[in-house]
Write a protein that holds these residues in place. Sequence first.
Motif, PDB file in Angstrom:
ATOM      1  N   GLU A 181      57.888  32.592  40.530  1.00 23.02           N
ATOM      2  CA  GLU A 181      56.555  33.053  40.904  1.00 23.02           C
ATOM      3  C   GLU A 181      56.431  34.560  40.699  1.00 23.02           C
ATOM      4  O   GLU A 181      57.432  35.274  40.586  1.00 23.02           O
ATOM      5  CB  GLU A 181      56.275  32.711  42.376  1.00 23.02           C
ATOM      6  N   ASP A 182      55.185  35.019  40.668  1.00 19.98           N
ATOM      7  CA  ASP A 182      54.903  36.441  40.534  1.00 19.98           C
ATOM      8  C   ASP A 182      55.201  37.127  41.859  1.00 19.98           C
ATOM      9  O   ASP A 182      54.585  36.837  42.883  1.00 19.98           O
ATOM     10  CB  ASP A 182      53.437  36.639  40.146  1.00 19.98           C
ATOM     11  N   PHE A 183      56.153  38.060  41.837  1.00 18.81           N
ATOM     12  CA  PHE A 183      56.564  38.728  43.067  1.00 18.81           C
ATOM     13  C   PHE A 183      55.419  39.506  43.693  1.00 18.81           C
ATOM     14  O   PHE A 183      55.258  39.527  44.915  1.00 18.81           O
ATOM     15  CB  PHE A 183      57.745  39.660  42.788  1.00 18.81           C
ATOM     16  N   GLY A 184      54.609  40.162  42.875  1.00 20.60           N
ATOM     17  CA  GLY A 184      53.533  40.973  43.405  1.00 20.60           C
ATOM     18  C   GLY A 184      52.519  40.194  44.207  1.00 20.60           C
ATOM     19  O   GLY A 184      51.871  40.754  45.103  1.00 20.60           O
ATOM     20  N   MET A 185      52.386  38.890  43.948  1.00 25.21           N
ATOM     21  CA  MET A 185      51.403  38.075  44.651  1.00 25.21           C
ATOM     22  C   MET A 185      51.868  37.688  46.053  1.00 25.21           C
ATOM     23  O   MET A 185      51.042  37.360  46.912  1.00 25.21           O
ATOM     24  CB  MET A 185      51.100  36.812  43.840  1.00 25.21           C
ATOM     25  N   ILE A 186      53.170  37.712  46.300  1.00 28.58           N
ATOM     26  CA  ILE A 186      53.685  37.226  47.582  1.00 28.58           C
ATOM     27  C   ILE A 186      54.566  38.247  48.286  1.00 28.58           C
ATOM     28  O   ILE A 186      55.115  37.961  49.352  1.00 28.58           O
ATOM     29  CB  ILE A 186      54.494  35.925  47.390  1.00 28.58           C
ATOM     30  N   ALA A 187      54.703  39.440  47.721  1.00 33.29           N
ATOM     31  CA  ALA A 187      55.650  40.416  48.258  1.00 33.29           C
ATOM     32  C   ALA A 187      55.347  40.795  49.696  1.00 33.29           C
ATOM     33  O   ALA A 187      56.228  40.794  50.555  1.00 33.29           O
ATOM     34  CB  ALA A 187      55.654  41.663  47.376  1.00 33.29           C
ATOM     35  N   GLU A 188      54.089  41.124  49.978  1.00 30.78           N
ATOM     36  CA  GLU A 188      53.709  41.584  51.312  1.00 30.78           C
ATOM     37  C   GLU A 188      53.536  40.438  52.301  1.00 30.78           C
ATOM     38  O   GLU A 188      53.812  40.586  53.495  1.00 30.78           O
ATOM     39  CB  GLU A 188      52.415  42.392  51.240  1.00 30.78           C
ATOM     40  N   ALA A 189      53.074  39.290  51.825  1.00 29.26           N
ATOM     41  CA  ALA A 189      52.800  38.144  52.705  1.00 29.26           C
ATOM     42  C   ALA A 189      53.441  36.891  52.120  1.00 29.26           C
ATOM     43  O   ALA A 189      52.754  36.025  51.569  1.00 29.26           O
ATOM     44  CB  ALA A 189      51.297  37.952  52.886  1.00 29.26           C
ATOM     45  N   PRO A 190      54.754  36.771  52.204  1.00 29.75           N
ATOM     46  CA  PRO A 190      55.433  35.600  51.645  1.00 29.75           C
ATOM     47  C   PRO A 190      55.094  34.333  52.421  1.00 29.75           C
ATOM     48  O   PRO A 190      54.772  34.391  53.610  1.00 29.75           O
ATOM     49  CB  PRO A 190      56.914  35.948  51.794  1.00 29.75           C
ATOM     50  N   PRO A 191      55.148  33.182  51.782  1.00 29.35           N
ATOM     51  CA  PRO A 191      54.862  31.926  52.482  1.00 29.35           C
ATOM     52  C   PRO A 191      55.885  31.674  53.583  1.00 29.35           C
ATOM     53  O   PRO A 191      57.083  31.898  53.399  1.00 29.35           O
ATOM     54  CB  PRO A 191      54.959  30.873  51.376  1.00 29.35           C
ATOM     55  N   VAL A 192      55.405  31.199  54.709  1.00 27.27           N
ATOM     56  CA  VAL A 192      56.292  31.015  55.859  1.00 27.27           C
ATOM     57  C   VAL A 192      57.068  29.704  55.788  1.00 27.27           C
ATOM     58  O   VAL A 192      58.061  29.534  56.506  1.00 27.27           O
ATOM     59  CB  VAL A 192      55.485  31.071  57.172  1.00 27.27           C
ATOM     60  N   ASP A 193      56.630  28.778  54.952  1.00 30.74           N
ATOM     61  CA  ASP A 193      57.235  27.446  54.937  1.00 30.74           C
ATOM     62  C   ASP A 193      58.175  27.220  53.765  1.00 30.74           C
ATOM     63  O   ASP A 193      58.665  26.109  53.561  1.00 30.74           O
ATOM     64  CB  ASP A 193      56.141  26.375  54.928  1.00 30.74           C
ATOM     65  N   ARG A 194      58.467  28.249  52.983  1.00 30.55           N
ATOM     66  CA  ARG A 194      59.367  28.083  51.850  1.00 30.55           C
ATOM     67  C   ARG A 194      59.915  29.440  51.417  1.00 30.55           C
ATOM     68  O   ARG A 194      59.408  30.483  51.828  1.00 30.55           O
ATOM     69  CB  ARG A 194      58.663  27.412  50.670  1.00 30.55           C
ATOM     70  N   TYR A 195      60.945  29.388  50.563  1.00 36.54           N
ATOM     71  CA  TYR A 195      61.570  30.585  50.039  1.00 36.54           C
ATOM     72  C   TYR A 195      61.319  30.622  48.534  1.00 36.54           C
ATOM     73  O   TYR A 195      62.005  29.951  47.761  1.00 36.54           O
ATOM     74  CB  TYR A 195      63.070  30.587  50.323  1.00 36.54           C
ATOM     75  N   PRO A 196      60.354  31.400  48.084  1.00 36.15           N
ATOM     76  CA  PRO A 196      59.997  31.391  46.668  1.00 36.15           C
ATOM     77  C   PRO A 196      61.068  32.012  45.782  1.00 36.15           C
ATOM     78  O   PRO A 196      61.799  32.916  46.200  1.00 36.15           O
ATOM     79  CB  PRO A 196      58.703  32.210  46.628  1.00 36.15           C
ATOM     80  N   ARG A 197      61.137  31.518  44.550  1.00 34.18           N
ATOM     81  CA  ARG A 197      61.996  32.121  43.534  1.00 34.18           C
ATOM     82  C   ARG A 197      61.146  33.093  42.731  1.00 34.18           C
ATOM     83  O   ARG A 197      60.081  32.727  42.234  1.00 34.18           O
ATOM     84  CB  ARG A 197      62.575  31.043  42.618  1.00 34.18           C
ATOM     85  N   VAL A 198      61.584  34.337  42.633  1.00 31.09           N
ATOM     86  CA  VAL A 198      60.776  35.375  42.007  1.00 31.09           C
ATOM     87  C   VAL A 198      61.601  36.123  40.968  1.00 31.09           C
ATOM     88  O   VAL A 198      62.835  36.113  40.989  1.00 31.09           O
ATOM     89  CB  VAL A 198      60.233  36.376  43.053  1.00 31.09           C
ATOM     90  N   ALA A 199      60.894  36.775  40.051  1.00 33.47           N
ATOM     91  CA  ALA A 199      61.504  37.642  39.046  1.00 33.47           C
ATOM     92  C   ALA A 199      60.862  39.007  39.142  1.00 33.47           C
ATOM     93  O   ALA A 199      59.644  39.123  39.320  1.00 33.47           O
ATOM     94  CB  ALA A 199      61.333  37.054  37.650  1.00 33.47           C
ATOM     95  N   LEU A 200      61.661  40.057  39.053  1.00 33.06           N
ATOM     96  CA  LEU A 200      61.175  41.425  39.151  1.00 33.06           C
ATOM     97  C   LEU A 200      61.738  42.254  38.008  1.00 33.06           C
ATOM     98  O   LEU A 200      62.828  41.967  37.498  1.00 33.06           O
ATOM     99  CB  LEU A 200      61.589  42.086  40.470  1.00 33.06           C
TER     100      LEU A 200
END
Length: 241
Positions: free
Chosen positions: A52-71
């Motif tokens: 997933e796009d890190f910038g979209m979830i960086a400040e408010a990550p989903p509480v019910d899962r651990y996203p895989r991100v690339a930076l």
Amino acid sequence: MSFLRRPTWFAVALTVVGVLAFARLGVWQLDRADEKDELLRRYAASAAAAVEDFGMIAEAPPVDRYPRVALRGQFVPGHTYILDDQTHAGQVGIHVYVPFSPHGLVPYVLVDLGFLAKESGANPRLPPLPKGETSIRGLYVPSPGVGVRLGGNRLPEQHGAEKSMVYVDLKEIGADVGRALYPRVLLLDADPASIYTREWTPGFMPPARHRAYAFQWFTFALAAVVIFVLLHRQRRPKRPE
């Protein structure tokens, strides 16, 4: 006629308190087992998840899962944080954390480079970080947390590029670096070329162990009731011969 003698108020109160306490501990252990099941589910789901796009979830990550991100960005030099007294596969070692500056974003993200076993009781020598702009990928998860603050020097009291920690406090690390950190840490994907061990299944007590402890507490609650009955049952009068 009742088969029980009239108990004292103290005996009743003691039994009730004991049963409630044991039952509450049993329920707590069951809740902990459910929490561990959920954590394992999240890690398993993340292993096969799309990036997933890190910038979209960086400040408010989903509480019910651990996203895989690339930076893409660069590691911040001169700031390495060592979480001491960690264990993996029966070995004692450290986890190494380094702040990372994502391209186009202001806060830093704290990156867990992985686990290194100690060498003859001493911390291993850390390999140099990649220089310049680089790409990293991993799981964006909550930090290990502060826990109980026992021992260790506060970060401002330490000098040098490598500083030791006994807990992970993102606010303290951000203050030490001089820039705010994002609310989660990044667990880097495994790399065969790296000396770091990156097996991110949580190393906690398995859910089955919690359920076994819950069974023990519920057994204690039942035992308290049985003991109360045995101590207060009416004794049958002896028959005359």
